[in-house]
Design an enzyme around this catalytic site. Structure first.
Site, PDB file in Angstrom:
ATOM      1  N   HIS A   1      32.611  45.242  50.311  1.00 35.95           N
ATOM      2  CA  HIS A   1      34.008  44.970  50.636  1.00 35.95           C
ATOM      3  C   HIS A   1      34.825  46.128  50.110  1.00 35.95           C
ATOM      4  CE1 HIS A   1      34.744  43.098  46.618  1.00 35.95           C
ATOM      5  NE2 HIS A   1      33.501  42.715  46.733  1.00 35.95           N
TER       6      HIS A   1
ATOM      7  N   CYS B   1      29.207  40.078  52.600  1.00 36.94           N
ATOM      8  CA  CYS B   1      28.866  39.396  51.348  1.00 36.94           C
ATOM      9  C   CYS B   1      28.435  37.948  51.617  1.00 36.94           C
ATOM     10  CB  CYS B   1      30.052  39.509  50.381  1.00 36.94           C
ATOM     11  SG  CYS B   1      29.597  39.312  48.654  1.00 36.94           S
TER      12      CYS B   1
END
Ligand code: ZN
Lengths: 420, 242
Positions: B195, B94
């Site tokens: 994630h 990310c």
């Protein structure tokens, strides 16, 4: 819980302006219809209807009250209850004790029409600035800020920034946790601040300085930023062990039925709030002793012939405080985690929780996201059982009181199950 | 790698650990220990220098301001860049993925230089934030099972000639470019938006990082019962028609 805590008296309603009166009545009708339809207490729908008819209703209702606002990521429902109990020593209190903490729920609670002197109001973090503007509070308690529901919440630091901007002109006495750098940042632009050293076990959201972004130094209980000088203020009140230390250095024992360090902290902040209204720590703490469970939290219930203590933990900071209060091994522990909308749909936060602390406990795992929890516990190297129901967990658990820890909707489900 | 111990470096947990990123470090450690490997985890705070002698570097997700601060400090520190030049294994997730690229848009709305370790650049998406479960088929060259994870980002990451997409989404948005790509990789540097954390949802990726670090083609088996159960449940939940 406007309906039960402060029954409509009529006297208060008579003093309201016509528009507010119509709005309150319409809200009550909507709430009654919602209750009849079996949709909870109806307080939120009632408040929504009333606010639509009179957008200034919250301000009008608050006008007659000495308002206290309570906001935080964790502990706001319990602290609202503790403050309400303490202030009852000085006069009648109206409160949104069931935790309907957005403007509609708050409006509905205050529209209970009581002749209360105090309005003790839990406020969702996102709405604090607006509610503070509308209700012109005498006191605002800010307890802590930490990560919660990251799939939809604003950044934790941005929340502190919003509080700071929204509260800088408030006339209220702000009672703020000096041990939380984000809360300190939020409160430090206010005119009147009472600093409380209430502790904050969770530190992972405040390693960078909220003022300048520098790396925070955190030796022991202290904290400071080397780059800009932003640092922990000297507290007026403190939690020391199991005592509240007042500004005159008087030490008052806290004897709560509610367990855990976090509740000692909540009691300390509550005593500081009570003092703003002339209620002494001794009287305030004495009254807080009467609180045994808050909206089912900490409740010890009987189920299938066993004692189960129900504990709510919604986010990493909450789990951390909860682990510190449960009975040691070999006390059996039930964990239940959901990821419905009200919980946040991302379960990544499980990895911020130190489940390693449960080593030695027989552990039972359930809930919608029990497999996420199973992987988390496997990586923590724990022994655990994945089960399909509380009933199954209870059947397998070795003797002794069971600690059941659950996040928001999982907690509500457990309460329903044990209620039969 | 060093003779005695596998060194897992977790970069800037004080800034980039917002989405359970500690989980990636814990899973790598756990999967290594299950193979009786010696592991040392080194958590490097952003006021410390990043060691160049690590074997596996993990850099996680964070919010907009911490991401800018992390990029500034990593550029000044140069430790991670030098480690990469030495062939270190790097996984960025990310915000960490964006930092590995040439540039991203920071919290002030400005173009912020990254480390240039991956030939990607990130712009800010105009549409809704990408939030939700993701499924993606991994580049066949990596020989990995389908990825599952959770994404939550506003950035749109464009891939240059110097990288390949890590995977192609079958559910979710991935890089946000509309072409179905998710993440990017070249040699031993990997970036992803997933994630959950990604290694807890995809232990085969953790094992791939270990194999690269040990320079072996296979590892002794390690139990994946609960990971497999979680993967099956997430894959079913994500493919189920709404
Ligand atoms: Zn600073």
């Amino acid at each position: 819980m406007a309906g039960t805590e402060s029954e409509p008296t009529g006297a208060r309603d008579a003093s309201l302006p016509a528009r507010a009166k119509i709005a309150v009545t319409a809200g009550k009708v909507a709430a009654a219809v919602s209750r009849k339809a079996g949709r909870g207490s109806g307080s939120v729908i009632g408040g929504k209807v009333a606010l639509r008819l009179d957008p200034d209703l919250l301000a009008t209702l608050a006008d007659h009250l000495d308002v206290v606002l309570v906001s935080a990521t964790n502990g706001k429902t319990t602290t609202t209850r503790l403050i309400a109990e303490a202030l009852r020593a000085a006069g009648p209190v109206v409160s949104n004790a069931l935790g309907a903490n957005m403007p509609a729920g708050i409006t509905s609670a205050l529209a209970g029409g009581s002749e209360a002197r105090f309005g003790v109001i839990e406020v969702d973090e996102k709405y604090l600035a607006g509610v503070a503007r509308d209700t012109r509070p005498k006191a605002i308690a800010l307890l802590n800020l930490s990560r919660d529901q990251l799939d939809r919440a604003a950044e934790t630091r941005m929340m502190a920034e919003k509080w700071r901007e929204g509260l800088q002109d408030t006339e209220a006495v702000v009672i703020a946790n000096a041990d939380d750098p984000l809360v300190t940042w939020a409160a430090s632009s206010c005119k009147k601040v009472v600093w409380v050293a209430a502790g904050q076990a969770w530190k992972e959201d405040a390693w960078s300085c909220p003022a300048c972004g520098g790396v925070m130094q955190r030796p022991g209980d202290d904290w400071f930023c080397q780059e800009c000088g932003f640092r922990r203020p000297n507290p007026h009140w403190a939690l020391q062990g199991t005592h509240v230390i007042d500004p005159q250095r008087g030490a008052w024992p806290i004897q709560l039925q509610l367990p855990g360090r976090a509740n000692l902290a909540n009691a300390t902040s509550s005593a500081a709030v009570a003092a703003v209204f002339g209620v002494s720590p001794q009287v305030a703490l004495e009254r807080m002793r009467g609180v045994s469970a808050v909206a089912g939290r900490y409740d010890v219930v009987q189920y299938q012939g066993r004692d189960i203590r129900l504990l709510l933990a919604k986010n990493p900071a909450g789990w951390l405080e909860t682990f510190s209060l449960i009975d040691g091994p070999p006390t059996p522990v039930v964990l239940s985690v959901n990821a419905l909308d009200a919980d946040g749909t991302d379960t990544s936060w499980l990895w911020d929780v130190d489940y390693e602390r449960l080593a030695g406990h027989p552990v039972f795992v359930l809930g919608q996201r029990k497999l996420d929890l199973a992987v988390r516990l496997e990586v923590a190297g724990l022994q655990f059982h994945v089960v399909d129901s509380l009933e199954q967990a209870v059947r397998m658990a070795p003797p002794g009181r069971i600690e059941a820890i659950a996040n928001y909707t999982a907690f509500q489900q457990l309460r329903k199950v044990v209620a039969g | 790698m060093s003779e005695s111990s596998l060194r897992v470096v977790w970069v800037y947990p004080d800034l980039l650990s917002t989405y359970g990123d500690r989980g990636n470090a814990l899973v790598v450690e756990r999967r290594a220990r299950q193979r009786h490997l010696n592991v040392t985890r080194i958590d490097v705070r952003s006021d410390q220098s990043v060691p160049t002698s690590g074997d596996i570097y993990l850099i996680g997700g964070g919010e907009d301001r911490p991401q800018r601060l992390a990029a500034e400090r990593l550029r000044n520190d140069t430790g991670l860049v030098r480690a990469a030049e030495n062939g270190a294994i790097i996984l960025g997730v990310c915000a960490g993925f964006q930092i590995l690229g040439h540039e991203f848009v920071n919290d002030l709305g400005q173009r912020e230089p990254g480390l240039g370790l991956l030939d990607v650049w990130t712009t800010r998406g105009e549409g809704e934030r990408c939030v939700g479960d993701v499924l993606a088929d991994v580049d066949p060259q990596l020989g990995l099972p389908q990825l599952t994870g959770f994404e939550n980002h506003q950035g749109v990451t464009h891939l240059g000639q110097g990288v390949k997409p890590l995977a192609r989404v079958t559910a979710g948005r991935g890089n946000g470019t509309g072409d179905g790509t998710e993440g990017a990789w070249r040699d031993t540097v990997f970036g992803t938006y997933l994630h959950g954390p990604v290694l807890a949802r995809n232990p085969a990726v953790a094992d791939m990082l270990l194999k690269l670090a040990l320079d072996v083609n296979a590892l002794p088996p390690a139990d994946t019962t609960w990971y497999d159960a979680l993967r099956a449940e997430r894959i079913a939940a994500t493919t189920r028609p709404a």
